[in-house]
Structure formats: C-alpha cells, structure tokens
Motif scaffolding. Structure first.
Motif, PDB file in Angstrom:
ATOM      1  N   THR A  82       0.986  -1.115  -0.105  1.00 55.91           N
ATOM      2  CA  THR A  82      -0.116  -0.067   0.057  1.00 55.91           C
ATOM      3  C   THR A  82       1.000   1.280   0.036  1.00 55.91           C
ATOM      4  N   ALA A  83       0.057   2.396  -0.577  1.00 54.70           N
ATOM      5  CA  ALA A  83       1.073   3.531  -0.494  1.00 54.70           C
ATOM      6  C   ALA A  83       0.098   4.556  -0.208  1.00 54.70           C
ATOM      7  N   ASP A  84       0.506   5.726   0.533  1.00 55.06           N
ATOM      8  CA  ASP A  84      -0.470   6.947   0.797  1.00 55.06           C
ATOM      9  C   ASP A  84      -0.508   7.937  -0.180  1.00 55.06           C
ATOM     10  N   ALA A  85       0.491   8.194  -1.027  1.00 56.22           N
ATOM     11  CA  ALA A  85       0.307   9.082  -2.135  1.00 56.22           C
ATOM     12  C   ALA A  85      -0.510   8.505  -3.439  1.00 56.22           C
ATOM     13  N   PRO A  86      -1.098   9.059  -3.913  1.00 55.93           N
ATOM     14  CA  PRO A  86      -1.940   8.580  -5.136  1.00 55.93           C
ATOM     15  C   PRO A  86      -1.298   7.947  -6.278  1.00 55.93           C
ATOM     16  N   LEU A  87       0.066   8.837  -6.512  1.00 56.94           N
ATOM     17  CA  LEU A  87       0.867   8.371  -7.656  1.00 56.94           C
ATOM     18  C   LEU A  87       1.450   7.007  -7.328  1.00 56.94           C
ATOM     19  N   ASP A  88       1.990   6.867  -6.133  1.00 57.18           N
ATOM     20  CA  ASP A  88       2.642   5.598  -5.646  1.00 57.18           C
ATOM     21  C   ASP A  88       1.636   4.362  -5.630  1.00 57.18           C
ATOM     22  N   ALA A  89       0.397   4.819  -5.330  1.00 57.82           N
ATOM     23  CA  ALA A  89      -0.628   3.733  -5.052  1.00 57.82           C
ATOM     24  C   ALA A  89      -0.980   3.288  -6.575  1.00 57.82           C
ATOM     25  N   PHE A  90      -1.036   4.248  -7.639  1.00 57.44           N
ATOM     26  CA  PHE A  90      -1.164   3.857  -8.806  1.00 57.44           C
ATOM     27  C   PHE A  90       0.057   3.064  -9.345  1.00 57.44           C
ATOM     28  N   PRO A 268     -10.189  11.254 -25.893  1.00 55.71           N
ATOM     29  CA  PRO A 268      -9.022  10.531 -25.838  1.00 55.71           C
ATOM     30  C   PRO A 268      -8.792   9.700 -24.896  1.00 55.71           C
ATOM     31  N   PRO A 269      -7.770   8.804 -24.976  1.00 60.78           N
ATOM     32  CA  PRO A 269      -7.559   7.863 -23.461  1.00 60.78           C
ATOM     33  C   PRO A 269      -7.044   8.896 -22.495  1.00 60.78           C
ATOM     34  N   TRP A 270      -7.502   8.714 -21.418  1.00 62.58           N
ATOM     35  CA  TRP A 270      -7.465   9.840 -20.020  1.00 62.58           C
ATOM     36  C   TRP A 270      -6.278   9.661 -19.102  1.00 62.58           C
ATOM     37  N   LEU A 271      -5.472   8.670 -19.540  1.00 58.73           N
ATOM     38  CA  LEU A 271      -4.224   8.265 -18.495  1.00 58.73           C
ATOM     39  C   LEU A 271      -2.953   8.308 -19.116  1.00 58.73           C
ATOM     40  N   PRO A 272      -2.078   9.354 -18.985  1.00 60.39           N
ATOM     41  CA  PRO A 272      -0.829   9.485 -19.505  1.00 60.39           C
ATOM     42  C   PRO A 272       0.096   8.340 -19.075  1.00 60.39           C
ATOM     43  N   ALA A 273      -0.062   7.103 -19.592  1.00 57.66           N
ATOM     44  CA  ALA A 273       0.984   5.924 -19.029  1.00 57.66           C
ATOM     45  C   ALA A 273       0.857   5.092 -20.236  1.00 57.66           C
ATOM     46  N   ALA A 316      -6.675  11.465 -14.050  1.00 58.37           N
ATOM     47  CA  ALA A 316      -5.089  11.487 -14.089  1.00 58.37           C
ATOM     48  C   ALA A 316      -4.627  12.568 -13.163  1.00 58.37           C
ATOM     49  N   GLU A 317      -5.677  13.620 -12.900  1.00 56.23           N
ATOM     50  CA  GLU A 317      -5.109  14.561 -12.016  1.00 56.23           C
ATOM     51  C   GLU A 317      -5.219  14.240 -10.498  1.00 56.23           C
ATOM     52  N   HIS A 318      -6.117  13.405 -10.052  1.00 57.55           N
ATOM     53  CA  HIS A 318      -6.305  13.077  -8.850  1.00 57.55           C
ATOM     54  C   HIS A 318      -4.971  11.991  -8.555  1.00 57.55           C
ATOM     55  N   LEU A 319      -4.597  11.279  -9.633  1.00 63.88           N
ATOM     56  CA  LEU A 319      -3.354  10.390  -9.547  1.00 63.88           C
ATOM     57  C   LEU A 319      -2.318  10.857  -9.234  1.00 63.88           C
ATOM     58  N   GLY A 320      -2.081  12.239  -9.751  1.00 65.28           N
ATOM     59  CA  GLY A 320      -0.911  12.828  -9.928  1.00 65.28           C
ATOM     60  C   GLY A 320      -0.103  12.622 -11.191  1.00 65.28           C
ATOM     61  N   LEU A 321      -0.940  12.138 -12.261  1.00 62.61           N
ATOM     62  CA  LEU A 321      -0.154  12.045 -13.414  1.00 62.61           C
ATOM     63  C   LEU A 321      -0.083  13.148 -14.361  1.00 62.61           C
ATOM     64  N   ALA A 354     -14.619   0.940  -1.518  1.00 65.57           N
ATOM     65  CA  ALA A 354     -13.495   1.592  -0.723  1.00 65.57           C
ATOM     66  C   ALA A 354     -12.297   0.560  -0.494  1.00 65.57           C
ATOM     67  N   SER A 355     -12.538  -0.472  -1.039  1.00 66.46           N
ATOM     68  CA  SER A 355     -11.146  -1.696  -0.943  1.00 66.46           C
ATOM     69  C   SER A 355     -10.624  -1.499  -2.047  1.00 66.46           C
ATOM     70  N   ASP A 356     -10.810  -0.672  -3.081  1.00 72.18           N
ATOM     71  CA  ASP A 356      -9.926  -0.447  -4.405  1.00 72.18           C
ATOM     72  C   ASP A 356      -8.778   0.424  -3.853  1.00 72.18           C
ATOM     73  N   PRO A 357      -7.465  -0.141  -4.617  1.00 74.66           N
ATOM     74  CA  PRO A 357      -6.397   0.399  -4.035  1.00 74.66           C
ATOM     75  C   PRO A 357      -6.426   2.008  -4.636  1.00 74.66           C
ATOM     76  N   LEU A 358      -7.241   2.236  -5.683  1.00 72.24           N
ATOM     77  CA  LEU A 358      -7.234   3.734  -6.303  1.00 72.24           C
ATOM     78  C   LEU A 358      -8.655   4.434  -5.801  1.00 72.24           C
ATOM     79  N   TYR A 359      -9.204   3.992  -4.833  1.00 71.79           N
ATOM     80  CA  TYR A 359     -10.376   4.637  -4.406  1.00 71.79           C
ATOM     81  C   TYR A 359     -10.495   6.159  -3.935  1.00 71.79           C
TER      82      TYR A 359
END
Length: 379
Positions: A82-90, A268-273, A316-321, A354-359
């Motif tokens: 697990t990770a606290d930071a959204p980007l690390d969790a992603f 377009p695709p919404w995640l820059p990954a 993507a914004e909420h994930l820090g991407l 709520a159990s989703d790691p990206l909740y």
C-alpha cells in the motif's frame, strides 16, 4: 512449422513440437514449457508459473478453468503493498496487475488449425477466435486467460451494450475495441448544447457510439475517424445497424480528416501512461500523445466560430499523473480558449468500492466535456 519468433516450442513424449504463438497483448514467447494435465496441483502450477514456466494443458478443459481460478486465489491472498500518495498507489497497482497477468498467462491451451480446442469438455470457441484473429491455417497455442477474454468479447459483441442516449439501442463492440460501458461520456455528448447540426468530426470513433449520438441529435453529416482496423469495422457495423450509414462516413486516418468542421469531438485516452495490451490503448496514452495531437491540430480543423468538444476524465489529476495546470497550458499553447464545460460524475462500481487501491482518486473523479474555441487574435 519451423521455430521462429512467433512460434512456441516444447518437448512432449520425447519429441520436439512447435506451433504458432498467439498473444494479442504482445506477450513474449515463453522460453520454458512444461506439458501438464489434471494431475498437477494448484500449488505446483502456481509455483511453476511464478518461476516463468508455461504450462501447456493436456487435460480436461473445465479442470483447466478451475486451476486458473485456484491460481488467481493464491495471488489474491498475498498481502498487497500500500501507499499513501496517489501516484505511488497507482504505480503499485499497475505493477501488481502486470505481475498477476504474467502469472495467470502461463496456463496455455492448444488450438487446432480451425480453432477447435482438442481437449475434453472444451467449448466451441471457433467463432470467437475467428472474430479476434481472422482466418487460421495452422495449429496454435494461446493462454487460457486470453482465450477467456476472447469468449467474453464474443458474448459482448452478440449481446451489445444498451445506450440510453440512443433510446436504449445497442452498440456492439468488437474484440479489441473499447466498450462504451462507462456511459457518462456518452451522456455528456447527448446533452451539451450543439453549435451546429450541419457537420461534425468524431476523432477516434472506436465503436462509433458518439457519432451515432450526434446523428440521433440531428447532425446531418458526421465524419468519424480511427486508425485501427478493428475499430473501423466495428464503427461501420454499428452505424449501419443503427440506421445512420448514410449520414456517418467512416474514415481511416490518424486523428483529423481533411477539411474543417463547425464541431469536432474527441474522447481520447485519459491516463498518460503506457498501455500493457491493445485494449488498454483506449485508456492509456503515453505522454498524452493523442490529447496533444488533438489539441494541437484542432484550430486548423475548426470552422470560424466552431467548437471542439474534448471529453476527458480528471482521474489523471487525482493520481498525480497530469495536473490541471498542464491541461490548461495545452489549451493555451494550441491557441484555444474554454467557452463552456459540462461535468458528470462516474457511476461505475469501482467509484464506490472503498477496498479498491485507487478509491481515493476514483471517488473524486469527474468527467468533463470541455467546449473549446479558437482564441481570437489580439488586436
């Protein structure tokens, strides 16, 4: 068949064998292959798969399905990082997904030259394989996990997805074409104020669902583009089935067709990954290439006083991407200004799990239709 980069080889009964290797996700050919059957235990299969040994199944097909489920349970029992930071969790979530896919992808199923499965109690998957792979002329090997994906896609294609904005009519996604199961972006296009009913471009049409919604709203002519053959075939079939073939022209091109239109729409695709499989290209856009391409070319393809509709989730914004400031900078660099925006919150199940790691990112997500216009030149 002679061994090659797209063939898989193994020893069985003291004899060397090889067959065509099939992987729509571009998974490399396994270097080590063990022939197994119903006698192997789930623990042994899981251990070998984790070590990179592919398991070519020769037993009962339904037992192979049960074995795959047992292997998945062993993966899911492992404690998740697990990770606290959204980007690390992603990043951790993506790593775990990739490792899960690699491990479960090690259970392999043989296919005859006509796509029949030469195993006891095997289903008839010939139609599903034909839709995904095209005509076959030689025996092949495929992971059971991919084969299950083909079967699921075949059922989706037969059943279709009901689209409320089309009066409940169904859109039938083909294998490898993103299904419009998340209906919020369709609803945005269905309710945003139309700047015109004369002509519209639908960039990256996929199933053709947005082009069909525009046609239902009264747009007289739509040019829908894509550069993927599966998407083009899918869009042609759907628009014809819905009765819009005379108003929707399907064009193979990268982004824009020739000319200008008073309305240009793009989802377009919404995640820059980086995507890990072809179907993920509808979600993942490395370096925001398609987003940048659409915004960068929009001004040259909009008629005066026209609007470009960009449908984009802020996930993507909420994930820090990709921060909001970066999106605004893209608008500015492309000579565009925002003249309006429609927002909607996703209704998919993960948004309330709520159990989703990206909740945390999912519950905050908003999908927006940005109404863009060419910024007037300074006087």
């Amino acid at each position: 068949m002679h061994p090659s980069q797209n063939s898989i080889g193994w020893m069985e009964g003291g004899v060397s064998h090889n067959a065509l290797w099939r992987s729509e996700a571009g998974v490399p050919v396994p270097k080590r292959v063990a022939v197994v059957d119903d006698r192997i235990t789930a623990d042994a299969a899981y251990a070998q798969a984790c070590e990179g040994v592919a398991l070519l199944w020769r037993g009962d097909f339904q037992n192979a399905r049960q074995l795959l489920q047992a292997m998945a349970r062993r993966i899911d029992r492992k404690p998740r990082k697990t990770a606290d930071a959204p980007l690390d969790a992603f990043n951790l979530h993506r790593q775990a997904q990739a490792q899960r896919a690699r491990t479960l992808g090690m259970l392999l199923i043989p296919l005859d030259a006509d796509y029949a499965i030469p195993l006891r109690r095997a289903p008839d998957v010939r139609a599903a394989c034909l839709e995904a792979y095209g005509e076959a002329h030689a025996p092949s090997i495929v992971s059971l996990r991919e084969l299950q994906g083909l079967i699921g896609a075949h059922e989706w294609r037969k059943k279709g997805v009901a689209i409320a904005a089309l009066g409940g009519a169904h859109v039938h996604p083909h294998y490898g074409v993103f299904s419009p199961v998340r209906g919020e972006y369709v609803e945005l296009v269905a309710r945003a104020p139309l700047p015109t009913t004369a002509l519209a471009f639908d960039i990256g049409t996929g199933t053709g669902v947005l082009a069909a919604v525009l046609a239902k709203r009264g747009v007289a002519r739509i040019v829908a583009t894509d550069n993927d053959e599966r998407a083009l075939d899918c869009a042609r079939e759907n628009t014809a089935r819905l009765g819009y073939a005379d108003r929707i022209q399907i064009v193979k091109t990268d982004l824009f067709p020739p000319g200008r239109a008073p309305l240009v729409v793009c989802n377009p695709p919404w995640l820059p990954a980086r995507p890990s499989s072809p179907i993920e290209r509808a979600v993942y856009d490395p370096g925001s290439q398609m987003l940048r391409g659409f915004l960068g070319g929009l001004a040259a393809h909009l008629e005066p006083s026209g609007e470009g509709w960009l449908i984009l989730s802020d996930f993507a914004e909420h994930l820090g991407l990709r921060p909001r400031d970066a999106l605004m900078a893209m608008f500015d660099e492309a000579g565009l200004e925002v003249v309006g925006r429609e927002d909607i919150r996703p209704q998919h199940p993960k948004a309330s799990d709520a159990s989703d790691p990206l909740y945390r990112a999912r519950v905050a997500e908003v999908t927006s239709l940005w109404r863009l216009a060419v910024r007037p030149a300074p006087r």
